[in-house]
Design an enzyme around this catalytic site. Structure first.
Site, PDB file in Angstrom:
ATOM      1  N   LYS A   1      31.857  37.563  35.634  1.00  7.94           N
ATOM      2  CA  LYS A   1      31.326  38.525  34.675  1.00  7.94           C
ATOM      3  C   LYS A   1      31.703  38.197  33.241  1.00  7.94           C
ATOM      4  CE  LYS A   1      35.088  41.904  35.244  1.00  7.94           C
ATOM      5  NZ  LYS A   1      35.606  41.829  33.874  1.00  7.94           N
ATOM      6  N   THR A   2      32.912  37.670  33.015  1.00  9.83           N
ATOM      7  CA  THR A   2      33.300  37.303  31.653  1.00  9.83           C
ATOM      8  C   THR A   2      32.421  36.179  31.131  1.00  9.83           C
ATOM      9  OG1 THR A   2      35.593  37.950  32.123  1.00  9.83           O
ATOM     10  CG2 THR A   2      35.213  36.590  30.174  1.00  9.83           C
TER      11      THR A   2
ATOM     12  N   ARG B   1      41.558  39.497  45.843  1.00 10.78           N
ATOM     13  CA  ARG B   1      42.459  38.738  44.966  1.00 10.78           C
ATOM     14  C   ARG B   1      42.737  37.355  45.569  1.00 10.78           C
ATOM     15  NH1 ARG B   1      40.824  40.683  41.169  1.00 10.78           N
ATOM     16  NH2 ARG B   1      39.441  41.703  42.670  1.00 10.78           N
TER      17      ARG B   1
ATOM     18  N   ASP C   1      32.947  46.214  29.065  1.00  5.20           N
ATOM     19  CA  ASP C   1      33.418  45.633  30.318  1.00  5.20           C
ATOM     20  C   ASP C   1      34.190  46.679  31.129  1.00  5.20           C
ATOM     21  OD1 ASP C   1      33.934  43.776  32.257  1.00  5.20           O
ATOM     22  OD2 ASP C   1      35.510  42.735  31.146  1.00  5.20           O
ATOM     23  N   GLU C   2      34.295  46.456  32.430  1.00  2.00           N
ATOM     24  CA  GLU C   2      35.049  47.339  33.340  1.00  2.00           C
ATOM     25  C   GLU C   2      34.608  48.799  33.180  1.00  2.00           C
ATOM     26  OE1 GLU C   2      36.690  46.025  35.554  1.00  2.00           O
ATOM     27  OE2 GLU C   2      37.717  44.207  34.879  1.00  2.00           O
TER      28      GLU C   2
ATOM     29  N   GLN D   1      35.274  48.594  42.623  1.00  2.00           N
ATOM     30  CA  GLN D   1      36.625  48.335  42.120  1.00  2.00           C
ATOM     31  C   GLN D   1      37.111  49.456  41.198  1.00  2.00           C
ATOM     32  OE1 GLN D   1      37.771  44.096  41.267  1.00  2.00           O
ATOM     33  NE2 GLN D   1      35.550  43.788  41.234  1.00  2.00           N
TER      34      GLN D   1
END
Length: 797
Positions: A48-49, A659, A277-278, A308
């Site tokens: 996503k970044t 993770r 973002d997020e 998430q």
């Protein structure tokens, strides 16, 4: 002309597709989306970044051209021929002309606002933008929520009755102030614990409730009405100190935009494109802020993953992302489902677990990295056997795969679970670091220096003035400080003003000389503040106040460590100066107050990371151990009766699973010690939700592997690292001992203080240490690092 248009539109898209060909199809779709609201549902590890960086790069260079069917003014057949030739043979000499021909209203960098949550994420975004688009990226507002709000407030907070040199209180400052307010209201702190009061006040501010509005909503609840009185006094004290807490930074920015039409219009016009973002982690105040800023242009891109959303306890509202398409009817939604982090087995387990949630948008992660090892599941006798299993597997992985300690992370639902794991790692000689303890900026000496700088920037900051007025000791006692504070309160002034006129107060006659000396010293420093770089000024403060000399004079090991911490602080200020757009003391302190321990860690640290699942969000590790997979542990007992809470726990599990990059271990204990004694536990429902074809069920170890069977008491063993950590700060792992120079060979007889006598079965040299597998006569086979284990060899007769 129609044929020319078709040729132009076709070659334009093909050139753009070629330039961004390293992206997958869904990523390019997100990058090329034009004007209007856009929801990007980005699964874990989906890049996503990268999408955010490249979308900004695309907007800066080409505007919204991909879906635009307008022709550039004066387009000729020669121009289209040039584009077609460039597509076949990209000649850098024609790159600028090609960009001019295919761009449509490129966006200025200062017209873009990119918001994220942590300083680490914001800094990474800035660095990647600079690497992609060059120095023009410095004009982009790429900030955390708090960083962006700080910029707006520094410019216009005077409209709300504050001054621009306001102070930002960190969590420690907030706790001290809440304690003072509780005491002033004659309320028992045991009935109103600081952390609970702060949490309630924080949630009120997240909902944009003023003290008066909160008091009105709480008047029918006795306990909440008392907290409302604390909130009122707390806010009065903040305003009197010209100080803000974290929640105020966003709440007051929303208030500024809502009440000041000219300020709101300025920023709405300025920010043509906003990327957040997020988004699943935003609370109501953050939602309101983004909505206000995007109201005019509506070019709002939100990136997030509803699966998430794990910060409800902090006020995060998953409904913000779930209802985005209702708020923006014209919104386009794109799902990023290709994962670049984990194996397919790990992703399949995550997919099968999270699909049991009802409140989600829905997506399925996949990867071009097929297969992968099955997820290892281990049932331990108790939490100490679980810790032994984790320690032994880490040593196995180090030998078998050549891993470094930094490749491992042990995740757990609650901090209390770390104790047994720490014990096992310590006994196996495995270096580790516990995250979630004291942050660097919460250490006393660091807080003292920050407080000096804070008062020198903001003379109204009574809280920090009280901290340093007699630090180091200068004969100004608590009684004198209380008198100064009382005089300030009675005259509606700050304590610094009372110090300036201490000669006029008979109550301060005995301390007048000392108070005057302190005030004069501070005024001398204030006069130098704007004439020196922040790092040089901080050094001057340390010298002039005698604080550094006081620290160095302490003939203790912790005194040397404290001096090193101050040196690190100065280095951090220098680093800030080199990277900030407009370095200032207040700017550095804002950054410091929002820093986390993950943002100050060493990238090359040779240690296993121990942390909660919440702390692991956004991180990745080659090998992950997820401990405590038991009902009432994970999911937590506090969530058992609430379906919404269970769904959040399941999202936590999804985060934990994703993770892991290469291997994942899940463990649970049949029995676990609590304050009520030894309790039987059952496997977590989340384990049962994973299809068995993804799992490799490991055998239970022999009883001799538990510490109780190793000759220690049946109760939980005393943890030396835990005791060390209580008096330490960030570093929780034991430092590596000096090499002994001892050599080991298979067949050697060795002696261990706890495990007794044993025979070396395997010996592997690792740097200045040895990894040994030893068969002990009474306690079974164990893997140990020799230097840590402090082995001895019995003397031959």
């Amino acid at each position: 002309m129609e044929e020319l248009k078709e040729r132009y539109l076709r070659v334009k898209k093909r050139i753009l597709d070629q330039e961004f060909s390293r992206m997958n199809a869904r990523q390019r779709e997100a990058i090329f989306s034009g004007r209007g609201p856009l929801l990007i549902l980005a699964g874990a590890g989906s890049g996503k970044t990268t999408v955010i960086v490249n979308r900004i790069a695309y907007l800066l260079k080409y505007g919204d051209t991909y879906h635009c069917e307008e022709l550039p003014f004066g387009l000729t057949e020669f121009d289209v021929d040039l584009l077609e030739e460039y597509l076949q043979n990209p000649n850098p000499a024609f790159a600028e002309r090609v960009s001019e021909l295919i761009a449509n209203r490129p966006v200025s960098p200062w017209s873009i606002l990119a918001i994220t949550f942590t300083n680490k994420a914001a800094n990474e975004l800035k660095e990647r933008l600079i690497g992609t688009v060059g120095e023009s990226a410095n004009d982009i507002w790429a900030n955390t929520f708090h960083g962006a709000c700080a910029k707006m407030l520094r410019r216009d907070i005077e409209r709300l009755g504050y001054t621009r040199d306001f102070t930002v209180y960190d969590t420690d400052d907030q706790k001290r102030l809440i304690k003072e307010c509780t005491k002033m209201l004659n309320l028992n702190e045991k009935n109103y614990p600081v952390y609970q009061v702060l949490s309630v006040i924080g949630r009120a501010k997240d909902k944009l409730l003023s003290p008066g509005e909160f008091a009105e909503s709480a008047k029918s609840d006795y306990r909440l009405s008392k907290i409302a009185s604390i909130y009122k006094l707390y806010q009065q004290r903040l305003e009197a100190a010209n100080a803000l807490d974290f929640d105020d930074m966003i709440r007051l920015t929303v208030k500024l935009l809502a009440e000041c039409d000219d300020v709101r219009e300025y920023y709405q016009k300025k920010f043509q494109y906003i990327l957040c973002d997020e988004y699943q982690d935003t609370n109501y105040a953050q939602y309101a802020l983004v909505s206000l800023l995007a109201e005019q242009h509506r070019n709002l891109t939100v990136v997030g993953d509803d699966d998430q959303s794990i910060y409800k306890f902090r006020g995060a509202t998953i409904e913000n992302i779930l209802s985005f398409e209702e708020q923006y009817k014209e919104a386009k939604t794109i799902r990023l489902e290709q994962n670049y982090r984990s194996t397919q087995v790990i992703l399949d387990a995550a997919n099968q677990t999270i699909k049991h949630n009802v409140g989600r948008k829905g997506k399925t992660l996949w990867t071009e990295n097929p297969g992968g090892e099955k997820i290892k599941v281990f049932k331990a006798k108790d939490e100490y056997a679980e810790g032994v299993f984790i320690a032994e597997k880490i040593l196995d992985e180090v030998v078998r795969y050549g891993k470094n300690y930094r490749d491992f992370a042990v995740l757990y639902r609650a901090n209390a679970q770390s104790s047994a794991i720490e014990t096992a790692l310590q006994r196996s000689g495995i270096a580790y670091k516990l995250f979630g303890g004291y942050k660097f900026y919460e250490r006393k000496e660091v807080k003292d220096v920050i407080s000096y700088l804070g008062v020198l920037c903001n003379r109204q900051d009574d809280l920090r003035l009280k901290r340093i007025i007699n630090e180091p000791k200068r004969g100004i006692g608590d009684t004198t400080v209380d008198v100064v504070e009382a005089l300030a309160v009675s005259s509606s002034r700050c304590m610094y003003d009372v110090l300036a006129e201490c000669g006029e107060y008979e109550q301060l006659a005995r301390s007048r000389e000392k108070l005057t000396a302190f005030y004069s010293m501070m005024e001398e420093l204030r006069a130098k503040r704007d004439l020196m770089a922040p790092s040089l000024f901080a050094s001057e403060v340390l010298s002039r106040t005698g604080y550094m000399e006081f620290i160095i004079a302490q003939d203790k090991a912790d005194g040397r460590e404290r001096a090193q911490n101050i040196e690190t602080l100065l280095a951090n200020i220098q680093n800030y100066e080199e990277n900030a757009e407009a370095p200032s003391l207040t700017g550095f302190m804002e950054e410091a107050s929002l820093a986390t321990d993950w943002e100050t860690q060493s990238e090359d640290g040779q240690y296993v990371s121990l942390l909660t699942i919440h702390s692991a969000k956004g991180l990745e590790f080659p090998v992950v151990f997820l401990a405590g997979m038991e009902e009432e542990v994970f999911p937590s007992s506090m969530a058992m009766q609430n379906p919404d809470e269970i769904e959040e726990e399941r999202r936590l599990c999804y985060v934990a699973i994703t993770r892991a990059k290469q291997r994942l271990y899940l463990s649970y204990a049949a029995n676990r010690r609590t304050y009520q004694g030894l309790r039987m536990h059952f496997p977590s429902r989340f384990l049962k939700e994973m299809p068995t074809e993804y799992l490799d069920i490991l055998n239970q170890p022999e009883p001799v592997h538990t510490y109780a069977a190793a000759g220690t008491a049946a109760k939980a063993p005393k943890n030396p690292i835990y005791n060390y950590r209580a008096g330490s700060s960030l570093l929780s792992g034991k430092k590596a001992p000096e090499p002994t120079g001892e050599e080991y060979r298979v067949g050697d007889t060795v002696q261990h203080a706890a495990f007794g006598q044993g025979v070396v079965l395997m010996a592997k040299k690792m740097g200045g240490d040895w990894m040994l597998e030893i068969a002990f006569e009474k306690t079974g086979t164990k893997k140990l690092m020799a230097n840590y284990a402090k082995l001895t060899k019995p003397q031959a007769n």
